[in-house]
Scaffold this motif. Structure first.
Motif, short mmCIF file in Angstrom:
data_model
loop_
_atom_site.label_atom_id
_atom_site.label_comp_id
_atom_site.label_asym_id
_atom_site.label_seq_id
_atom_site.Cartn_x
_atom_site.Cartn_y
_atom_site.Cartn_z
N TYR A 122 0.80 -1.18 0.06
CA TYR A 122 0.15 0.10 0.12
C TYR A 122 0.89 1.32 0.25
CZ TYR A 122 -3.82 -3.26 1.44
OH TYR A 122 -4.69 -4.24 1.56
N SER A 161 1.06 5.52 -0.47
CA SER A 161 0.02 6.49 -0.45
C SER A 161 0.34 7.54 -1.58
CB SER A 161 0.18 7.28 0.93
OG SER A 161 -0.42 8.41 0.90
N SER A 169 -0.86 10.73 -1.15
CA SER A 169 -1.06 11.97 -0.46
C SER A 169 0.26 12.57 0.30
CB SER A 169 -1.96 11.54 0.84
OG SER A 169 -1.91 12.61 1.75
N SER A 180 -7.22 -1.73 -7.89
CA SER A 180 -7.66 -0.39 -7.78
C SER A 180 -7.39 0.41 -6.72
CB SER A 180 -9.09 -0.49 -8.08
OG SER A 180 -9.69 -1.13 -7.09
N GLN A 181 -7.36 1.81 -6.69
CA GLN A 181 -7.17 2.63 -5.65
C GLN A 181 -7.97 2.48 -4.30
OE1 GLN A 181 -6.39 7.05 -6.28
NE2 GLN A 181 -8.18 7.25 -4.90
N VAL A 182 -7.46 2.25 -3.12
CA VAL A 182 -8.06 2.16 -1.93
C VAL A 182 -8.24 3.38 -1.14
CG1 VAL A 182 -8.25 1.04 0.41
CG2 VAL A 182 -7.38 -0.07 -1.45
N ASP A 183 -9.61 3.92 -1.07
CA ASP A 183 -9.69 5.15 -0.30
C ASP A 183 -9.53 4.86 1.10
OD1 ASP A 183 -10.33 6.55 -2.69
OD2 ASP A 183 -12.45 5.93 -2.45
N THR A 184 -8.65 6.03 1.75
CA THR A 184 -8.63 5.57 3.22
C THR A 184 -9.12 7.04 3.99
OG1 THR A 184 -6.17 6.70 2.93
CG2 THR A 184 -6.72 4.32 2.75
N PRO A 237 -8.71 1.83 6.01
CA PRO A 237 -9.89 1.95 4.82
C PRO A 237 -11.10 2.61 5.07
CG PRO A 237 -9.34 -0.34 6.01
CD PRO A 237 -8.55 0.81 6.70
N LYS A 238 -11.28 3.27 4.01
CA LYS A 238 -12.65 4.04 3.98
C LYS A 238 -13.81 3.01 3.86
CE LYS A 238 -14.88 8.14 2.62
NZ LYS A 238 -14.91 9.37 1.54
N GLU A 239 -13.58 2.09 2.80
CA GLU A 239 -14.65 0.98 2.73
C GLU A 239 -13.64 -0.39 2.27
OE1 GLU A 239 -16.09 1.43 -1.61
OE2 GLU A 239 -15.92 3.60 -0.92
N LYS A 272 -12.53 -3.25 0.17
CA LYS A 272 -12.48 -3.80 -1.31
C LYS A 272 -11.82 -5.12 -1.19
CE LYS A 272 -12.77 0.74 -3.07
NZ LYS A 272 -12.88 1.24 -4.31
#
Length: 362
Positions: A109, A111, A113, A177-181, A198-200, A202
């Protein structure tokens, strides 16, 4: 992706060998290992240990020498190999740490950001063992090249921090795919806990995972408060004095307040609602300050004053934070305040307390 990594571990036997070699001037033999450290281990096993450390880059072969073993006999052919400690080995001996190599397939993983990279000092937030043949292949040389041989802190399966470094990788990987965090920053006095969740869920994020990464970084609480308050109040927030300058409002005379910021912004990133406690507010100018003092006395004065000195001492006791910024108000006399209060409704009892000495002199 397929990686070659090293994990930082506290491996006492290996470290002891490295420390003994350093003490001996940088060279060591199997006989020294057996005699000084691992008495119960066969001489050949001690030799294999040194060859293993050589393969890992901690020693280099430095020829042979004659050496008697514990039984007073020479090794095979009357000679045994000599191993010289490398810079890598000296560093491990000095820091008493050992890098354990591993190879395999890992989920990485990384980032995107800039804020996360700045806060934790690395862009990789997690590396975990992974088995999967799904996904589109892509080239990774441009993704991981800058991370090679650099210490990377990650969470292990038990949720404890461990340090690793990537020493090699296969050019191709399986791309997900991208993992939103969600980024959480919990700030203490001089340190912050950075948690990335993790926001949701996957397909490549376990449902049981509480956090992809947790890091501690030097970050002063006052620095974060300054940034959030400046973002909320703009030029009204004085960073040097750490106060919010505000117009007088009879609805709120508190100079110490808790501030709830609905959309705090830190380093260009918007966070969820946060509450800052103990924020200082002061009047924006001297006239606003006079109105503030007048309104406060009208509502709260609770004693009689027999002199201007007693009245001024009371102002410093009760309204010290305002006088800190507007010290000229500390010399206000009872007559000045009476003149201001006489124009207000419901001010009789407040004025009476200021005029107590005058009433007794009639």
């Amino acid at each position: 992706m397929l990686l070659e990594i090293e994990k930082k571990v506290k491996d006492r036997p290996y470290i002891a060998i490295l420390m003994r070699a350093r003490e001996a001037g940088g060279e060591i033999t199997p006989s020294m290992v057996r005699r000084d450290l691992l008495v119960s281990l066969p001489l050949k096993a001690c030799e294999n240990l040194l060859y293993r450390l050589t393969d890992l880059g901690y020693f280099e072969k430095a020829g042979v020498k004659s050496e008697r073993n514990l039984n007073g006999q020479y090794g095979q052919d009357g000679q045994e190999p000599v191993f010289r400690i490398t810079d890598k080995g000296r560093e491990s001996a000095q820091t008493e740490t050992f890098w354990q190599p591993e190879k395999g397939a890992y989920m990485v993983y990384k980032s995107k950001s800039p804020l996360i990279t700045r806060l934790i000092g690395q862009s990789i937030i997690q590396i975990t063992r992974h088995k999967s043949d799904r996904g589109e292949q892509r080239n990774t040389s441009d993704v991981l090249k800058q991370d090679l041989n650099k210490p990377i802190k990650v969470l292990n399966q038990e949720g404890h921090e461990e340090e690793i470094r990537i020493i090699g990788f296969e050019e191709k990987c399986l791309s997900y795919s991208q993992v939103d965090t969600i980024l959480e920053i919990e700030v203490y006095e001089n340190e912050a806990a950075i948690k990335i969740k993790p926001k949701e869920n996957k397909e490549n994020v376990k449902k049981s995972e509480d956090a992809l990464g947790k890091f501690f970084t030097p970050l002063r609480e006052e620095e974060v408060r300054d940034a959030l308050l400046a973002g909320e109040f703009g030029d009204s927030y004085d960073k040097d004095k750490r106060v919010v300058r505000t117009p007088f409002s009879p609805e709120d005379l508190r100079w110490i307040r808790d501030v709830r910021i609905q959309k705090p912004i830190y380093e260009g990133v918007e966070f969820e609602r946060v509450q800052l406690e103990g924020v200082r507010f002061i009047p924006s100018d001297e006239e606003q300050a006079r109105m503030w003092v007048e309104e406060w006395l009208l509502r709260n004065v609770d004693k009689y004053f027999w002199s201007d000195e007693e009245f001024q001492a009371y102002l410093h006791e009760k309204l010290g934070i305002i006088l800190e910024f507007y010290p000229q108000l500390g010399g206000m006399t009872r007559k000045e305040m009476i003149d201001r209060l006489s124009k207000r409704q419901n001010s009789f009892y407040s004025i009476a307390k200021l005029e107590a000495a005058n009433y007794l002199s009639y």
